[in-house]
Structures are given as structure tokens and as C-alpha cells.
Design an enzyme around this catalytic site. Structure first.
Site, PDB file in Angstrom:
ATOM      1  N   GLU A 193     -10.491 -11.240  -4.804  1.00 14.74           N
ATOM      2  CA  GLU A 193      -9.066 -11.099  -4.473  1.00 14.74           C
ATOM      3  C   GLU A 193      -8.571 -12.206  -3.549  1.00 14.74           C
ATOM      4  O   GLU A 193      -7.439 -12.195  -3.097  1.00 14.74           O
ATOM      5  CB  GLU A 193      -8.763  -9.713  -3.900  1.00 14.74           C
ATOM      6  CG  GLU A 193      -9.613  -9.283  -2.730  1.00 14.74           C
ATOM      7  CD  GLU A 193      -9.276  -7.874  -2.236  1.00 14.74           C
ATOM      8  OE1 GLU A 193      -8.251  -7.307  -2.623  1.00 14.74           O
ATOM      9  OE2 GLU A 193     -10.066  -7.358  -1.426  1.00 14.74           O
ATOM     10  N   ASN A 216      -3.673  -7.544  -6.685  1.00 13.87           N
ATOM     11  CA  ASN A 216      -2.589  -7.372  -5.694  1.00 13.87           C
ATOM     12  C   ASN A 216      -2.693  -8.438  -4.608  1.00 13.87           C
ATOM     13  O   ASN A 216      -1.707  -9.069  -4.237  1.00 13.87           O
ATOM     14  CB  ASN A 216      -2.665  -5.987  -5.035  1.00 13.87           C
ATOM     15  CG  ASN A 216      -2.636  -4.868  -6.047  1.00 13.87           C
ATOM     16  OD1 ASN A 216      -2.187  -5.071  -7.162  1.00 13.87           O
ATOM     17  ND2 ASN A 216      -3.135  -3.702  -5.679  1.00 13.87           N
ATOM     18  N   ASP A 217      -3.903  -8.614  -4.093  1.00 15.17           N
ATOM     19  CA  ASP A 217      -4.091  -9.636  -3.064  1.00 15.17           C
ATOM     20  C   ASP A 217      -4.243 -11.025  -3.681  1.00 15.17           C
ATOM     21  O   ASP A 217      -3.746 -12.004  -3.124  1.00 15.17           O
ATOM     22  CB  ASP A 217      -5.322  -9.306  -2.212  1.00 15.17           C
ATOM     23  CG  ASP A 217      -4.986  -8.295  -1.140  1.00 15.17           C
ATOM     24  OD1 ASP A 217      -3.951  -8.462  -0.477  1.00 15.17           O
ATOM     25  OD2 ASP A 217      -5.748  -7.316  -0.977  1.00 15.17           O
ATOM     26  N   HIS A 272       0.824  -1.214   0.000  1.00 11.89           N
ATOM     27  CA  HIS A 272       0.000   0.000   0.000  1.00 11.89           C
ATOM     28  C   HIS A 272       0.860   1.267   0.000  1.00 11.89           C
ATOM     29  O   HIS A 272       0.451   2.298  -0.506  1.00 11.89           O
ATOM     30  CB  HIS A 272      -0.991  -0.031   1.157  1.00 11.89           C
ATOM     31  CG  HIS A 272      -2.108  -0.989   0.880  1.00 11.89           C
ATOM     32  ND1 HIS A 272      -2.162  -2.228   1.450  1.00 11.89           N
ATOM     33  CD2 HIS A 272      -3.153  -0.909   0.024  1.00 11.89           C
ATOM     34  CE1 HIS A 272      -3.223  -2.863   0.978  1.00 11.89           C
ATOM     35  NE2 HIS A 272      -3.836  -2.093   0.111  1.00 11.89           N
ATOM     36  N   ARG A 299     -10.391   3.633  -2.414  1.00 10.80           N
ATOM     37  CA  ARG A 299      -9.936   2.930  -1.197  1.00 10.80           C
ATOM     38  C   ARG A 299     -10.283   3.817   0.004  1.00 10.80           C
ATOM     39  O   ARG A 299      -9.453   4.587   0.498  1.00 10.80           O
ATOM     40  CB  ARG A 299      -8.423   2.699  -1.254  1.00 10.80           C
ATOM     41  CG  ARG A 299      -7.981   1.693  -2.318  1.00 10.80           C
ATOM     42  CD  ARG A 299      -6.476   1.493  -2.245  1.00 10.80           C
ATOM     43  NE  ARG A 299      -6.007   0.343  -2.961  1.00 10.80           N
ATOM     44  CZ  ARG A 299      -5.469   0.376  -4.192  1.00 10.80           C
ATOM     45  NH1 ARG A 299      -5.348   1.522  -4.821  1.00 10.80           N
ATOM     46  NH2 ARG A 299      -5.057  -0.732  -4.783  1.00 10.80           N
ATOM     47  N   CYS A 323      -8.916  -4.076 -10.817  1.00 12.50           N
ATOM     48  CA  CYS A 323      -8.462  -2.838 -10.179  1.00 12.50           C
ATOM     49  C   CYS A 323      -7.117  -3.011  -9.491  1.00 12.50           C
ATOM     50  O   CYS A 323      -6.589  -2.072  -8.914  1.00 12.50           O
ATOM     51  CB  CYS A 323      -9.508  -2.309  -9.206  1.00 12.50           C
ATOM     52  SG  CYS A 323      -9.861  -3.442  -7.862  1.00 12.50           S
ATOM     53  N   ARG A 361       2.925  -9.496  -0.648  1.00 17.21           N
ATOM     54  CA  ARG A 361       3.060  -8.407  -1.625  1.00 17.21           C
ATOM     55  C   ARG A 361       3.999  -7.296  -1.164  1.00 17.21           C
ATOM     56  O   ARG A 361       4.442  -6.483  -1.959  1.00 17.21           O
ATOM     57  CB  ARG A 361       1.675  -7.831  -1.965  1.00 17.21           C
ATOM     58  CG  ARG A 361       0.947  -7.286  -0.772  1.00 17.21           C
ATOM     59  CD  ARG A 361      -0.521  -7.021  -1.050  1.00 17.21           C
ATOM     60  NE  ARG A 361      -0.769  -5.691  -1.558  1.00 17.21           N
ATOM     61  CZ  ARG A 361      -1.983  -5.150  -1.668  1.00 17.21           C
ATOM     62  NH1 ARG A 361      -3.061  -5.841  -1.335  1.00 17.21           N
ATOM     63  NH2 ARG A 361      -2.143  -3.938  -2.127  1.00 17.21           N
ATOM     64  N   ARG A 411     -15.348   1.380  -2.314  1.00 16.10           N
ATOM     65  CA  ARG A 411     -15.024   0.110  -1.662  1.00 16.10           C
ATOM     66  C   ARG A 411     -15.132   0.312  -0.163  1.00 16.10           C
ATOM     67  O   ARG A 411     -14.547   1.257   0.376  1.00 16.10           O
ATOM     68  CB  ARG A 411     -13.609  -0.331  -2.024  1.00 16.10           C
ATOM     69  CG  ARG A 411     -13.255  -1.611  -1.290  1.00 16.10           C
ATOM     70  CD  ARG A 411     -11.917  -2.121  -1.658  1.00 16.10           C
ATOM     71  NE  ARG A 411     -10.853  -1.380  -1.013  1.00 16.10           N
ATOM     72  CZ  ARG A 411      -9.569  -1.673  -1.164  1.00 16.10           C
ATOM     73  NH1 ARG A 411      -9.223  -2.652  -1.966  1.00 16.10           N
ATOM     74  NH2 ARG A 411      -8.645  -0.980  -0.547  1.00 16.10           N
TER      75      ARG A 411
HETATM   76  C1  PEP Z   1      -6.010  -5.536  -4.764  1.00 20.44           C
HETATM   77  O1  PEP Z   1      -5.826  -6.295  -3.814  1.00 20.44           O
HETATM   78  O2  PEP Z   1      -5.654  -5.787  -5.940  1.00 20.44           O
HETATM   79  C2  PEP Z   1      -6.673  -4.238  -4.552  1.00 20.44           C
HETATM   80  C3  PEP Z   1      -6.999  -3.466  -5.561  1.00 20.44           C
HETATM   81  O3  PEP Z   1      -6.887  -3.853  -3.277  1.00 20.44           O
HETATM   82  P1  PEP Z   1      -5.716  -3.274  -2.328  1.00 20.44           P
HETATM   83  O4  PEP Z   1      -4.501  -3.044  -3.189  1.00 20.44           O
HETATM   84  O5  PEP Z   1      -6.225  -2.027  -1.721  1.00 20.44           O
HETATM   85  O6  PEP Z   1      -5.531  -4.381  -1.343  1.00 20.44           O
HETATM   86 MG    MG Z   2      -6.838  -5.954  -1.947  1.00 22.96          MG
END
Ligand code: PEP
Ligand code: MG
Length: 585
Positions: free
Chosen positions: A435, A458-459, A191, A298, A506, A469, A334
Site C-alpha cells: 500500500e 486506499n493508501d 476510515h 482491521r 483488499c 483519501r 492485519r
Molecule cells: C488500504 O489502504 O487499501 C487498506 C485496505 O487499508 P486501510 O483502508 O485500513 O488503510
Molecule cells: Mg491502508
């Protein structure tokens, strides 16, 4: 000149003086002094050394009285080091002959000693380096006096160098003066990395140990695209990067001049490009860059850096701010994704004693546990729906029952609002992030109950490939091009298509130009990307036909290894992106 490499997470080139966070806490404002000032600067140095010596002597007495002689010996060693004629002579020479300021000369000399201790291969001696850093801090404190500048109060541009920055520390960086940041740890989709995009400053993470090699105030070049940090560049390098900086600006301006209008492939397939935001004011940056709306807001960043609880009105006003930039376009709110690395001060007690935060109480699980928190946000979102095309999205859904439970809470909130006669949008679409691998595997079942999907790669990648990550030591295991990830994406696209619900990606994967043709070829029609990536993603879409994209997706099925897929996609980039827009990372 020292060159280090890390993971470039936000593009652009910054050139500025170092602000070494954590080790230093304050900035050395001036590295060099005039020739005439040398002797008076040396007197200033001695005055500061005397002050630090007095402090250490006082501590030595205190330690001896309360703890005994053996503890006092620690301070005696510090005193001996600081009074060492060889050390003092070295600093004086730098001031006299190289015209360095006493601050700069002291940190250069002390850090060199600390580094030598660290490199002797002896654990005990390596730990003594910390004592030298302590001495450096004390000396700087006295040398700088009132001039001492803390990061929260900087008044001139700096490049922040830190071991680590938490998302809330990053969110609080002063955007006016922080030109770039570099951290020793951190992963490509942490993040903190994502926030660099929100701040629109070049950033590099996962550089490894290097802070001891840098002194506050030293000139730093940060090349966010190539993930390169240069400490103390020579003149040729400096000129080269100034030119690069100018050409990067031209590239951005050129892409920006083409953002107007819808993104369609050459043969007329409409592709939507939404923006991802962390702060309401970024919505306007997305609009200027030609976004079709906001695909991911977010909202938990409303809590970052704030010492207080957030009210329904705080949420509501933030949403109205976003809607103002997109009054008739989708805005996907979200719900709070708190936990893991996003822990607001006011909620620290909730997350105490969690042994594995990424797998623990996080995200929708927190909301379902703390219903008042959840309902407060939902009320604000449902009310904001009267003013725009707002949609609600739940993060980290891992089972059908969890999704149903979250939707039930929305219904409860409807009833409350109804009873109170407060206007809200009843038919607001409610979707979910895909995710967690279980959600991707069950996509068909979820698609019957969700109004839309947004894939959080990402997750999804970290949970599927078991690679944190945020951890650079496992970054080689964290790969969006892994065939297992592509398999899950295909599954989700197919489920969405069959049920007739929109599917967006996303996660950062969709902001990476090399994946754009592949994802379109696999069936993706909605991208939600970081604001800075909107122009380049639109440009690529316009440079390809659907048949081109499908050919890429077909070809990729022939590879078994992530490495081969990645290098093939990198090669294909040239077909869809003019050479001068080509990312170098
Ligand atoms: C993700 O996990 O891809 C996502 C968009 O959410 P975040 O990066 O806020 O966990
Ligand atoms: Mg996520």
C-alpha cells in the site's frame, strides 16, 4: 426542500428525522403540535426565553465585574437579539399558524438569521452567526428540559448529520437507531466511510457546508448509492424514495439468494471473494453473504472507542469470534494499523505533535516502536492459529528491512510461547500489505520473502497520487482508474505470479463492481471486499468469462487518461450486471 450532493460511501436509502451533531447535540423530538395546544406552547416558549434571558443577564454582570464593560457588551447584544419583538413574533406565528412546536419554530427562525449573517460577505458578521447558534442551543436546552436526548442515548431512529465524524465516533454510533449518516467533510475511502459499510447503514461524506440549513428533527432522505441528501422532502419525493427503498431491498434479496457456492467465471476460473471486517461480529455477515473467508480484519478497531489498553486475551477472544464463522477458511489478521485518523484515547500521547499523520508514525511503524503492544497482539494471533486457518499480515510496509524486522518479532514471540509451553501455530503464513508505492515497486524482492500480498489500494492511491483519501477537496485527484495505479497493480500481480504467492486486493477498489472485470483480466484471483459488496462481486464474476475480462484489461491499456478508463469501465458494467442490479453512483 433542499437537495445536496456528496460522495455516497455506503449504499441504501434511509428516511428519518435529522440529528444534527455538534451544532445541536440533542434531538428535537416533535416538530408539530396540535392546533389546540398553540397558546400553551407559546407560553412554554416565553418561559424558555425568560430563562435564557436570566442566564445571559447573569453572564453580563459577571463579565462586567471581571473583564470590564466592553466584554459585557457581547452579552448585551445577545439579550437585545433574543428580546427583539420581531424575532419573537416570527416564532409565535409559526407556532400559531403552522402548528410548529416551539423547539422546531425557534431553530428554523434562528437558523435563518444565522444563515443570512453568514451570507452577507462580511467576516465579522459571519462570525456572529456562531452567537445565534449558541442562543439556539440555550433555548433548546430550556425548552426540552428532561426530554433532551443525546446521541448516545437516542431511543428512536435518527439520521445523523455532522461536520465530521472520526473513526472512533463512527464506531460508537448506536447501530440500533442510527439509520444513516451524512458528513460535510470526508473522502471516499476514509476510515469513517469504510465504517459505514461495517455498520451497514447508508452514508454520504463530503457534502460541503449544509448543517446550518437543517434543523434537528427535520425529515431527511439519504440515498447512499447516488450520494444525495434531501432535507424536508415534499410528498411526491417522499413517495418516490419509499418505492426506491422497497426496490433496493428486493435487489439485495435477489442477489443474496444467489450467494451460495464458489464464484467461478463462466469458463470455470475460480475467483475467491473474501470479506473485509472491522468488528468480529461482521465475520458472520460475511459468511451469510457467501464469503470464502476473511481477507482483511482491521484489528485496530478493537481500540476505537475503548478507553482502556487491550490485553492479549481481548485480542485472542476477538480472533476466536471471527474464526467461529470460518473455522476452516482463511482469516487474515492485519496487525494494528494505528495512527493517522485512528488514534485511540489511551495512546494519544504517542501521536502528539505529528505534523503530517499520514506520513508520520503510523501502522507497522508504531508496532515496531512499541514492541510490547506488537508482541501482545502477535501472541494472540499465533495462539488463535491453533483454532483456524489464521494468517498474519503487516500493514504499510515500505522497505525490505522493515518487513524483515517485523518477521523477526514474530520469531521472538515464537520463542516466548515455546518457553512458556503455550500452543501456537508455527507455520502460520506471514504476508504484507502492498500500500506504499515503494513496496509495489519492489514487489519482486518482497515476493521472495512474503507468503502473500494484499494490495491496499486506499493508501496506495493516496500515496502514489499525493491525494489525501479523506479530503473531498482533492477527491478529483484520487482515482483508482489512474494509469499509474494500474501500472503498479500489474507489477504486483506479475511479481506474485512469478513467485507463486497469492495476491489479493483488499482496498475499496475491489468492492467497486466496475473494476471487477478489469482486475480479473489483469490477473487478480482474490478479492477482499466490504461485506455488502460480496453478493454483487460474486454475481459479476459468474456473468463473465476469463476471455471477456482479458478483453477489458487489454482495451484499458489503450487509454491514457483515468477519465476515459473510468467511463469505459462504467459502460462495460452492463455486460456483466443485469440492469436492475446496476449501481447508480
Ligand atoms: C488500504 O489502504 O487499501 C487498506 C485496505 O487499508 P486501510 O483502508 O485500513 O488503510
Ligand atoms: Mg491502508
Amino acid at each position: 426542500m433542499l437537495i445536496k450532493h456528496g460522495i455516497g460511501v455506503s449504499p441504501g436509502i434511509a428516511i428519518g428525522p435529522a440529528f444534527v451533531l455538534g451544532v445541536e447535540d440533542f434531538r428535537v423530538p416533535q416538530n408539530y403540535v396540535s392546533v389546540a395546544a398553540a397558546e400553551s406552547e407559546i407560553s412554554r416558549l416565553h418561559a424558555a426565553i425568560n430563562k435564557v434571558t436570566e442566564e445571559i443577564s447573569a453572564n453580563e454582570c459577571l463579565a462586567e465585574q471581571h473583564l470590564g464593560k466592553q466584554y459585557a457588551a457581547i452579552f448585551a447584544a445577545h439579550l437585545q437579539f433574543l428580546r427583539d419583538p420581531k424575532l419573537i413574533a416570527e416564532i409565535e406565528t409559526r407556532i400559531r399558524e403552522q402548528h410548529q412546536s416551539p423547539e422546531f419554530a425557534s431553530t428554523q427562525v434562528l437558523r435563518r438569521y444565522a444563515k443570512e449573517l453568514q451570507n452577507l460577505g462580511n467576516q465579522y458578521l459571519a462570525e456572529r452567526a456562531a452567537d445565534i447558534f449558541d442562543l439556539e442551543r440555550s433555548l433548546l436546552r430550556h425548552l426540552l428540559g428532561e426530554q433532551r436526548e443525546e446521541l448516545s442515548h437516542v431511543t428512536a431512529p435518527v439520521v445523523v448529520l455532522a461536520h465530521n465524524l472520526t473513526p472512533s465516533e463512527t464506531a460508537n454510533l448506536n447501530r440500533e437507531y442510527v439509520q444513516a449518516f451524512v458528513t460535510e467533510v470526508g473522502g471516499s475511502t476514509s476510515h469513517t466511510a469504510i465504517l459505514a459499510g461495517a455498520l451497514e447503514i447508508p452514508a454520504i461524506v463530503g457534502v460541503g457546508d449544509f448543517l446550518t440549513d437543517v434543523s434537528g428533527g427535520e425529515l431527511i432522505i439519504v440515498d447512499g448509492e447516488e450520494g444525495r441528501v434531501i432535507v424536508g422532502p415534499d410528498d411526491d419525493t417522499l413517495n418516490l424514495y419509499r418505492e426506491k427503498q422497497a426496490s433496493a431491498r428486493t435487489k439485495v434479496q435477489h442477489l443474496q439468494s444467489r450467494v451460495e457456492g464458489a464464484a467461478e467465471t463462466r469458463d470455470g476460473t475460480r475467483i475467491f471473494v473474501y470479506g473485509n471486517i472491522e468488528f468480529p461480529e461482521e465475520a458472520e455477515h460475511c459468511r451469510i453473504r457467501g464469503a470464502d473467508g476473511i481477507g482483511l480484519y482491521r484489528t485496530e478497531f478493537l481500540y476505537m472507542g475503548s478507553g482502556k489498553e487491550r490485553t492479549e486475551e481481548d485480542h485472542y477472544q476477538a480472533y476466536l469470534n471471527v474464526i467461529r464463522s470460518f473455522p476452516d477458511r482463511p482469516v487474515v489478521i492485519r496487525t494494528l494499523d494505528l495512527g493517522a485518523d485512528k488514534i485511540p484515547g489511551v495512546m494519544r500521547h504517542v501521536f502528539r505533535d505529528i505534523s503530517n499523520p499520514e506520513l508520520g508514525l503510523r501502522s507497522i511503524r508504531v508496532c515496531l516502536e512499541y514492541l510490547t503492544l506488537f508482541k501482545t497482539q502477535l501472541r494472540a494471533a499465533l495462539r488463535a492459529g491453533v483454532e483456524g486457518d489464521v494468517r498474519i499480515m503487516f500493514p504499510l510496509i515500505s522497505s525490505l528491512s522493515e518487513f524483515r524486522q517485523a518477521k523477526m518479532v514474530v520469531r521472538d514471540v515464537w520463542e516466548d510461547l515455546d518457553e512458556q509451553g503455550i500452543p501456537f501455530r508455527r507455520d502460520m503464513p506471514v504476508g504484507m500489505m502492498v500500500e506504499v508505492p515503494s513496496a509495489a515497486l519492489m514487489a519482486e524482492e518482497f515476493a521472495r520473502e512474503a507468503d502473500f500480498f494484499s494490495i491496499g489500494t486506499n493508501d496506495l492511491i493516496q500515496y502514489t497520487l499525493a491525494a489525501d483519501r479523506s479530503d473531498p477537496s482533492v477527491s478529483k485527484y484520487y482515482n483508482p482508474a489512474d494509469p499509474a495505479i494500474l501500472m503498479l497493480l500489474r507489477r504486483v500481480f506479475a511479481a506474485g505470479e512469478q513467485a507463486g504467492i497469492p495476491v489479493t486486493i483488499c482496498g475499496q477498489m475491489s468492492s467497486d463492481p466496475k473494476f471487477v472485470p478489469l482486475l480479473i483480466g489483469m490477473g487478480l484471483r482474490q478479492f477482499s471486499v466490504t461485506p455488502q459488496a460480496i453478493p454483487v462481486v460474486k454475481e459479476m464474476i459468474r456473468n463473465m468469462s476469463l476471455a471477456d475480462a482479458q478483453e477489458v484489461a487489454q482495451k484499458v491499456t489503450q487509454f491514457e487518461l483515468a477519465r476515459d478508463i473510468e467511463s469505459y469501465l462504467r459502460g462495460e458494467l452492463r455486460r456483466f450486471l443485469p440492469e436492475d442490479h446496476f449501481p447508480q453512483g
